[in-house]
Design a protein around this motif. Structure first.
Motif, PDB file in Angstrom:
ATOM      1  N   GLY A 176      26.965   4.566   1.878  1.00 46.63           N
ATOM      2  CA  GLY A 176      28.088   3.932   1.329  1.00 46.63           C
ATOM      3  C   GLY A 176      28.007   3.731   0.047  1.00 46.63           C
ATOM      4  N   GLY A 177      26.730   3.744  -0.643  1.00 48.16           N
ATOM      5  CA  GLY A 177      26.611   3.493  -1.952  1.00 48.16           C
ATOM      6  C   GLY A 177      26.655   4.908  -3.086  1.00 48.16           C
ATOM      7  N   TYR A 178      26.610   4.682  -4.411  1.00 42.93           N
ATOM      8  CA  TYR A 178      26.609   5.817  -5.467  1.00 42.93           C
ATOM      9  C   TYR A 178      25.504   5.330  -6.484  1.00 42.93           C
ATOM     10  N   LEU A 179      24.924   6.630  -7.171  1.00 53.53           N
ATOM     11  CA  LEU A 179      24.258   6.404  -8.240  1.00 53.53           C
ATOM     12  C   LEU A 179      25.158   6.927  -9.489  1.00 53.53           C
ATOM     13  N   VAL A 180      25.182   6.493 -10.728  1.00 53.25           N
ATOM     14  CA  VAL A 180      25.854   7.172 -11.610  1.00 53.25           C
ATOM     15  C   VAL A 180      24.869   8.403 -12.178  1.00 53.25           C
ATOM     16  N   GLY A 181      25.485   9.510 -12.312  1.00 50.98           N
ATOM     17  CA  GLY A 181      24.850  10.727 -12.404  1.00 50.98           C
ATOM     18  C   GLY A 181      24.400  10.670 -14.094  1.00 50.98           C
ATOM     19  N   PRO A 182      23.048  11.435 -14.115  1.00 44.85           N
ATOM     20  CA  PRO A 182      22.609  11.734 -15.622  1.00 44.85           C
ATOM     21  C   PRO A 182      23.786  12.549 -16.448  1.00 44.85           C
ATOM     22  N   GLY A 183      23.957  12.343 -17.398  1.00 44.40           N
ATOM     23  CA  GLY A 183      25.169  12.808 -18.483  1.00 44.40           C
ATOM     24  C   GLY A 183      26.294  12.073 -18.458  1.00 44.40           C
ATOM     25  N   SER A 184      26.457  10.929 -17.500  1.00 43.43           N
ATOM     26  CA  SER A 184      27.722  10.204 -17.631  1.00 43.43           C
ATOM     27  C   SER A 184      27.790   9.205 -18.877  1.00 43.43           C
ATOM     28  N   GLY A 220      27.119   3.183 -22.899  1.00 49.34           N
ATOM     29  CA  GLY A 220      26.185   4.267 -23.471  1.00 49.34           C
ATOM     30  C   GLY A 220      26.118   5.336 -22.193  1.00 49.34           C
ATOM     31  N   THR A 221      25.051   6.158 -22.638  1.00 51.40           N
ATOM     32  CA  THR A 221      25.133   7.271 -21.743  1.00 51.40           C
ATOM     33  C   THR A 221      23.992   7.475 -20.760  1.00 51.40           C
ATOM     34  N   TYR A 222      23.866   7.840 -19.267  1.00 51.96           N
ATOM     35  CA  TYR A 222      22.939   7.902 -18.592  1.00 51.96           C
ATOM     36  C   TYR A 222      22.191   9.293 -18.834  1.00 51.96           C
ATOM     37  N   THR A 223      20.826   9.085 -18.738  1.00 50.89           N
ATOM     38  CA  THR A 223      20.055  10.401 -18.873  1.00 50.89           C
ATOM     39  C   THR A 223      18.991  10.585 -18.292  1.00 50.89           C
ATOM     40  N   ALA A 224      18.505  11.919 -17.934  1.00 46.63           N
ATOM     41  CA  ALA A 224      17.256  12.233 -16.935  1.00 46.63           C
ATOM     42  C   ALA A 224      16.154  11.879 -17.781  1.00 46.63           C
ATOM     43  N   THR A 257      11.586  15.098 -15.467  1.00 43.27           N
ATOM     44  CA  THR A 257      11.942  14.710 -14.255  1.00 43.27           C
ATOM     45  C   THR A 257      13.119  15.386 -13.667  1.00 43.27           C
ATOM     46  N   ALA A 258      14.025  15.805 -14.741  1.00 41.76           N
ATOM     47  CA  ALA A 258      15.492  16.496 -14.281  1.00 41.76           C
ATOM     48  C   ALA A 258      15.109  17.738 -13.308  1.00 41.76           C
ATOM     49  N   HIS A 259      14.088  18.454 -13.511  1.00 41.21           N
ATOM     50  CA  HIS A 259      13.865  19.631 -12.462  1.00 41.21           C
ATOM     51  C   HIS A 259      13.443  19.275 -11.238  1.00 41.21           C
ATOM     52  N   LEU A 291       0.766  -1.069   0.091  1.00 41.29           N
ATOM     53  CA  LEU A 291       0.049   0.030  -0.057  1.00 41.29           C
ATOM     54  C   LEU A 291       0.823   1.300   0.026  1.00 41.29           C
ATOM     55  N   PHE A 292       1.752   1.494  -0.928  1.00 41.95           N
ATOM     56  CA  PHE A 292       2.407   2.611  -1.088  1.00 41.95           C
ATOM     57  C   PHE A 292       2.583   3.040  -2.712  1.00 41.95           C
ATOM     58  N   THR A 293       2.654   4.316  -2.832  1.00 42.74           N
ATOM     59  CA  THR A 293       2.545   4.826  -4.380  1.00 42.74           C
ATOM     60  C   THR A 293       4.155   5.710  -4.469  1.00 42.74           C
ATOM     61  N   ILE A 294       5.029   5.370  -5.597  1.00 40.64           N
ATOM     62  CA  ILE A 294       6.125   5.910  -5.921  1.00 40.64           C
ATOM     63  C   ILE A 294       5.595   7.403  -6.393  1.00 40.64           C
ATOM     64  N   PRO A 295       6.040   8.445  -5.602  1.00 39.63           N
ATOM     65  CA  PRO A 295       5.685   9.940  -5.949  1.00 39.63           C
ATOM     66  C   PRO A 295       6.681  10.103  -7.080  1.00 39.63           C
ATOM     67  N   ALA A 296       6.058  11.489  -7.730  1.00 38.05           N
ATOM     68  CA  ALA A 296       6.948  11.959  -8.983  1.00 38.05           C
ATOM     69  C   ALA A 296       8.204  12.238  -8.283  1.00 38.05           C
ATOM     70  N   THR A 297       9.223  11.760  -9.106  1.00 40.72           N
ATOM     71  CA  THR A 297      10.753  12.159  -8.519  1.00 40.72           C
ATOM     72  C   THR A 297      11.583  12.109  -9.632  1.00 40.72           C
ATOM     73  N   VAL A 298      12.801  12.340  -9.548  1.00 38.36           N
ATOM     74  CA  VAL A 298      13.889  12.119 -10.580  1.00 38.36           C
ATOM     75  C   VAL A 298      13.923  10.794 -11.138  1.00 38.36           C
ATOM     76  N   VAL A 299      14.070  10.424 -12.303  1.00 35.19           N
ATOM     77  CA  VAL A 299      14.252   8.996 -12.811  1.00 35.19           C
ATOM     78  C   VAL A 299      15.149   9.237 -13.928  1.00 35.19           C
ATOM     79  N   VAL A 300      16.342   8.506 -13.651  1.00 39.03           N
ATOM     80  CA  VAL A 300      17.549   8.378 -14.528  1.00 39.03           C
ATOM     81  C   VAL A 300      17.437   7.210 -15.377  1.00 39.03           C
ATOM     82  N   LEU A 301      17.506   7.143 -16.794  1.00 44.18           N
ATOM     83  CA  LEU A 301      17.409   6.093 -17.734  1.00 44.18           C
ATOM     84  C   LEU A 301      18.895   5.494 -17.979  1.00 44.18           C
ATOM     85  N   THR A 302      19.143   4.438 -17.903  1.00 42.47           N
ATOM     86  CA  THR A 302      20.290   3.623 -17.890  1.00 42.47           C
ATOM     87  C   THR A 302      20.483   3.019 -19.496  1.00 42.47           C
ATOM     88  N   PRO A 303      21.798   2.835 -19.930  1.00 43.86           N
ATOM     89  CA  PRO A 303      22.075   2.699 -21.509  1.00 43.86           C
ATOM     90  C   PRO A 303      21.292   1.120 -21.546  1.00 43.86           C
TER      91      PRO A 303
END
Length: 290
Positions: free
Chosen positions: A167-175, A180-184, A188-190, A122-134
């Protein structure tokens, strides 16, 4: 280095500085998505010393080097001229970022698995930043409470769903990476990372650990060594256990503390066989019989 590589590094730095303007702490990454700066301790002759998380003042400690400071970011990229991307550290203020990594490998439908979890709990993922992977996957950025530590995990929630926490990290958009390239995702980028739904947050936290009393003969120092092992993250479990066992044998409490160290190691994910073998190695190195 080819001009295209120099351009990729310049673009990665620009994207990293843009992320830092939003308060995000970043590090340079190579095309393999690994930290671009090598560890300054790779030739350290003492393999059992507690790991350095940047206390030495040099670069090369992975996510522990992450910073939102533009001057420090420029210095890191200057020291990593082959960087083509950047990583965003999770778990740090102001956003206390939590990354939901939805993978698509091996035909896994991780998005469907997340929807099923949302319906069941019973939860909903709210509108948030989404990064697309290659590879066709997605990273969802969520914000966690400042007083809650979300651990990293792989496939614990469901197949294909990995969690990036403290202790972890996410590959940032534009990498740019080997694949390939990670993109927002469009629209969602704003956005700022949305607050993690409480029901989902409960799923991300590990169950409470059982209390393992330290043998009375081991005293407070022994309890400290047990806690040192319990605090280990993946990738440092054997090292911490070996170091703690060496200290215990050197202080004459090795035999009394061995079972408690094994129990602590089991809680971190080591098998009993691995734990006892590591403790036996520590005993031999310090001149004791296992």
């Amino acid at each position: 280095m080819a001009t295209t590589d120099r351009q990729a590094t310049t673009l990665a730095l620009a994207h990293a500085l843009s992320a830092a303007e939003r308060g995000l702490a970043v590090i340079p990454l190579s095309r393999t998505k690994l930290p671009a700066l090598r560890s300054p301790h790779r030739d350290d002759p003492d393999p059992v010393r507690p790991p350095c998380h940047g206390e030495c003042g040099r670069f090369g400690h992975g996510v522990y080097d992450a910073s939102p400071d533009p001057a420090r970011i420029r210095a890191m990229f200057a020291a990593a001229p082959r960087a083509t991307g950047y990583g965003i550290a999770c778990g740090l203020p102001p956003h206390h970022l939590i990354g939901i990594d939805l993978d698509t490998k091996n035909g896994t439908d991780s998005s469907a698995a997340l929807r099923e979890l949302a319906l069941r709990h019973l939860f909903t993922i709210p509108a948030t930043v989404v990064v697309l992977t290659p590879s066709g996957g997605r990273h969802l950025w969520l914000s966690g409470p400042p007083d809650v530590v979300v651990p990293n995990s792989a496939g614990r929630l469901a197949p294909g769903i990995d969690i990036r926490g403290a202790g972890g990290y996410l590959v940032g958009p534009g990498s740019r990476t080997e694949h390939g390239t990670y993109t927002a995702a469009p629209g969602t980028a704003h956005l700022a990372p949305a607050a993690c739904p409480p029901a989902l947050l409960r799923l991300l936290l590990p169950p409470p650990r059982a209390h393992h009393p330290t043998p009375a003969s081991a005293g407070g120092h022994g309890q400290g060594l047990v806690q040192f092992v319990l605090a280990a993250h993946e990738g440092q479990r054997n090292t911490r256990l070996f170091w703690a066992a060496c200290r215990a044998y050197e202080d004459g409490i090795g035999p009394a503390l061995a079972d408690a160290l094994v129990e602590a190691a089991l809680d971190t994910g080591l098998s009993e066989r691995e734990a006892r073998a590591t403790i036996a190695s520590a005993a031999r190195m310090t001149g004791h019989r296992p």
